[in-house]
Design a protein around this motif. Structure first.
Motif, PDB file in Angstrom:
ATOM      1  N   VAL A  24      -2.534  -9.626   6.392  1.00  0.00           N
ATOM      2  CA  VAL A  24      -1.958 -10.182   5.173  1.00  0.00           C
ATOM      3  C   VAL A  24      -1.539  -8.985   4.324  1.00  0.00           C
ATOM      4  N   TRP A  25      -0.220  -8.778   4.174  1.00  0.00           N
ATOM      5  CA  TRP A  25       0.327  -7.630   3.451  1.00  0.00           C
ATOM      6  C   TRP A  25       0.572  -8.025   1.998  1.00  0.00           C
ATOM      7  N   THR A  26      -0.320  -7.655   1.101  1.00  0.00           N
ATOM      8  CA  THR A  26      -0.151  -8.002  -0.303  1.00  0.00           C
ATOM      9  C   THR A  26       0.909  -7.130  -0.962  1.00  0.00           C
ATOM     10  N   GLN A  27       1.537  -7.676  -1.983  1.00  0.00           N
ATOM     11  CA  GLN A  27       2.553  -6.955  -2.751  1.00  0.00           C
ATOM     12  C   GLN A  27       1.944  -6.523  -4.082  1.00  0.00           C
ATOM     13  N   GLY A  28       2.254  -5.302  -4.495  1.00  0.00           N
ATOM     14  CA  GLY A  28       1.813  -4.783  -5.777  1.00  0.00           C
ATOM     15  C   GLY A  28       0.714  -3.759  -5.608  1.00  0.00           C
ATOM     16  N   CYS A  29       0.958  -2.557  -6.137  1.00  0.00           N
ATOM     17  CA  CYS A  29      -0.047  -1.496  -6.076  1.00  0.00           C
ATOM     18  C   CYS A  29       0.125  -0.583  -7.280  1.00  0.00           C
ATOM     19  N   ILE A  30      -0.992  -0.183  -7.856  1.00  0.00           N
ATOM     20  CA  ILE A  30      -0.962   0.690  -9.038  1.00  0.00           C
ATOM     21  C   ILE A  30      -1.353   2.119  -8.707  1.00  0.00           C
ATOM     22  N   HIS A  31      -1.691   2.406  -7.465  1.00  0.00           N
ATOM     23  CA  HIS A  31      -2.206   3.731  -7.101  1.00  0.00           C
ATOM     24  C   HIS A  31      -1.109   4.770  -6.884  1.00  0.00           C
ATOM     25  N   HIS A  42       4.697  -1.401  -3.569  1.00  0.00           N
ATOM     26  CA  HIS A  42       4.176  -0.994  -4.879  1.00  0.00           C
ATOM     27  C   HIS A  42       4.643  -1.876  -6.036  1.00  0.00           C
ATOM     28  N   LYS A  43       5.894  -2.322  -6.029  1.00  0.00           N
ATOM     29  CA  LYS A  43       6.420  -3.108  -7.145  1.00  0.00           C
ATOM     30  C   LYS A  43       5.577  -4.358  -7.355  1.00  0.00           C
ATOM     31  N   LEU A  44       5.077  -4.523  -8.574  1.00  0.00           N
ATOM     32  CA  LEU A  44       4.211  -5.666  -8.868  1.00  0.00           C
ATOM     33  C   LEU A  44       4.951  -6.996  -8.815  1.00  0.00           C
ATOM     34  N   ASP A  45       6.265  -6.975  -9.054  1.00  0.00           N
ATOM     35  CA  ASP A  45       7.038  -8.217  -9.058  1.00  0.00           C
ATOM     36  C   ASP A  45       7.919  -8.351  -7.818  1.00  0.00           C
ATOM     37  N   GLY A  46       7.686  -7.547  -6.799  1.00  0.00           N
ATOM     38  CA  GLY A  46       8.467  -7.617  -5.567  1.00  0.00           C
ATOM     39  C   GLY A  46       7.888  -8.622  -4.593  1.00  0.00           C
ATOM     40  N   GLY A  47       8.384  -8.572  -3.389  1.00  0.00           N
ATOM     41  CA  GLY A  47       7.831  -9.390  -2.312  1.00  0.00           C
ATOM     42  C   GLY A  47       8.205 -10.853  -2.399  1.00  0.00           C
ATOM     43  N   ILE A  48       7.364 -11.677  -1.783  1.00  0.00           N
ATOM     44  CA  ILE A  48       7.596 -13.120  -1.714  1.00  0.00           C
ATOM     45  C   ILE A  48       6.341 -13.852  -2.190  1.00  0.00           C
ATOM     46  N   ILE A  49       6.545 -15.012  -2.782  1.00  0.00           N
ATOM     47  CA  ILE A  49       5.430 -15.846  -3.231  1.00  0.00           C
ATOM     48  C   ILE A  49       5.137 -16.871  -2.133  1.00  0.00           C
ATOM     49  N   VAL A  50       3.867 -16.967  -1.746  1.00  0.00           N
ATOM     50  CA  VAL A  50       3.444 -17.871  -0.678  1.00  0.00           C
ATOM     51  C   VAL A  50       2.232 -18.650  -1.174  1.00  0.00           C
ATOM     52  N   ASP A  51       2.092 -19.862  -0.723  1.00  0.00           N
ATOM     53  CA  ASP A  51       0.926 -20.666  -1.056  1.00  0.00           C
ATOM     54  C   ASP A  51      -0.213 -20.309  -0.094  1.00  0.00           C
ATOM     55  N   THR A  52      -1.409 -20.151  -0.615  1.00  0.00           N
ATOM     56  CA  THR A  52      -2.559 -19.810   0.241  1.00  0.00           C
ATOM     57  C   THR A  52      -2.792 -20.877   1.310  1.00  0.00           C
ATOM     58  N   ASP A  53      -2.447 -22.147   1.021  1.00  0.00           N
ATOM     59  CA  ASP A  53      -2.608 -23.206   2.027  1.00  0.00           C
ATOM     60  C   ASP A  53      -1.793 -22.899   3.288  1.00  0.00           C
ATOM     61  N   ASN A  54      -0.605 -22.306   3.113  1.00  0.00           N
ATOM     62  CA  ASN A  54       0.223 -21.956   4.272  1.00  0.00           C
ATOM     63  C   ASN A  54      -0.432 -20.856   5.101  1.00  0.00           C
ATOM     64  N   ILE A  55      -1.063 -19.894   4.432  1.00  0.00           N
ATOM     65  CA  ILE A  55      -1.754 -18.816   5.157  1.00  0.00           C
ATOM     66  C   ILE A  55      -2.975 -19.373   5.874  1.00  0.00           C
ATOM     67  N   ILE A  56      -3.686 -20.262   5.228  1.00  0.00           N
ATOM     68  CA  ILE A  56      -4.862 -20.881   5.857  1.00  0.00           C
ATOM     69  C   ILE A  56      -4.452 -21.668   7.100  1.00  0.00           C
ATOM     70  N   LYS A  57      -3.324 -22.377   7.037  1.00  0.00           N
ATOM     71  CA  LYS A  57      -2.825 -23.097   8.221  1.00  0.00           C
ATOM     72  C   LYS A  57      -2.578 -22.124   9.366  1.00  0.00           C
TER      73      LYS A  57
END
Length: 179
Positions: A24-31, A42-57
């Motif tokens: 699971v590749w999370t988006q957003g990093c402050i380091h 790194h961009k906090l507002d980048g990437g894609i929004i996904v529902d956790t239910d879809n990942i659980i499936k």
């Protein structure tokens, strides 16, 4: 619950922990570690929004994978969503690894305003690779980490003992490779 991911899930990683793993590749990093191999996360507002239910499936469909790995970006910027995901993996008898730029001691510091969220996630993590990537300590002979300052931590034993407990079998494997 929603989570911000850097990309689609990876289903067949063999370098982000032992065995075949879903990552699971999370988006957003402050380091902002110099030499980071995932600067696009790194961009906090980048990437894609996904529902956790879809990942659980997707976790529930896994057959060959030994576990999941939470990476990024910085997973500890999205602890609530990842706690749900990690708990499902544990319920499916999978192991959970996590990479973070924070040190374990920072995550479990009771003065940290995110202490309880961190603990909820850590309770469902087996192994934590902690600390920022340090380009000056980069070593290609290391297993499952990029720089020698990073530690491979047995999270449950560390939480129980209230002191960092390393996963020595990986350190010993690194020594055997160096020989």
């Amino acid at each position: 619950m929603k989570i911000r991911l850097a990309s689609d899930l990876s289903y067949d990683s063999i370098v982000d922990g032992p065995g075949l793993r879903m990552v699971v590749w999370t988006q957003g990093c402050i380091h902002n570690c110099y030499g980071c191999h995932n600067p696009e996360t790194h961009k906090l507002d980048g990437g894609i929004i996904v529902d956790t239910d879809n990942i659980i499936k997707e976790i529930n469909k896994l057959k060959l994978q030994k576990g999941i790995t939470l990476s990024g970006g910085e997973p500890f910027l999205q602890t609530k969503a990842l706690s749900i995901i990690a708990k499902q993996a544990k319920n499916n008898n999978m192991d959970v690894w996590c990479y973070t730029g924070f040190k374990f001691e920072q995550l479990v510091d009771k003065s940290n305003p995110l202490y309880f969220d961190n603990i909820n996630l850590l309770k469902n993590i087996d192994v934590l690779v902690d600390d920022k990537f340090n380009f000056d300590k980069k070593n290609l002979e290391l297993i499952f980490r990029g720089s020698s300052n990073q530690r491979i931590i047995d999270v449950q034993r560390s939480l129980n003992n209230k002191i960092v407990v390393l996963k020595h079998e990986y350190m010993e494997a690194e020594m055997n490779i160096a020989r």
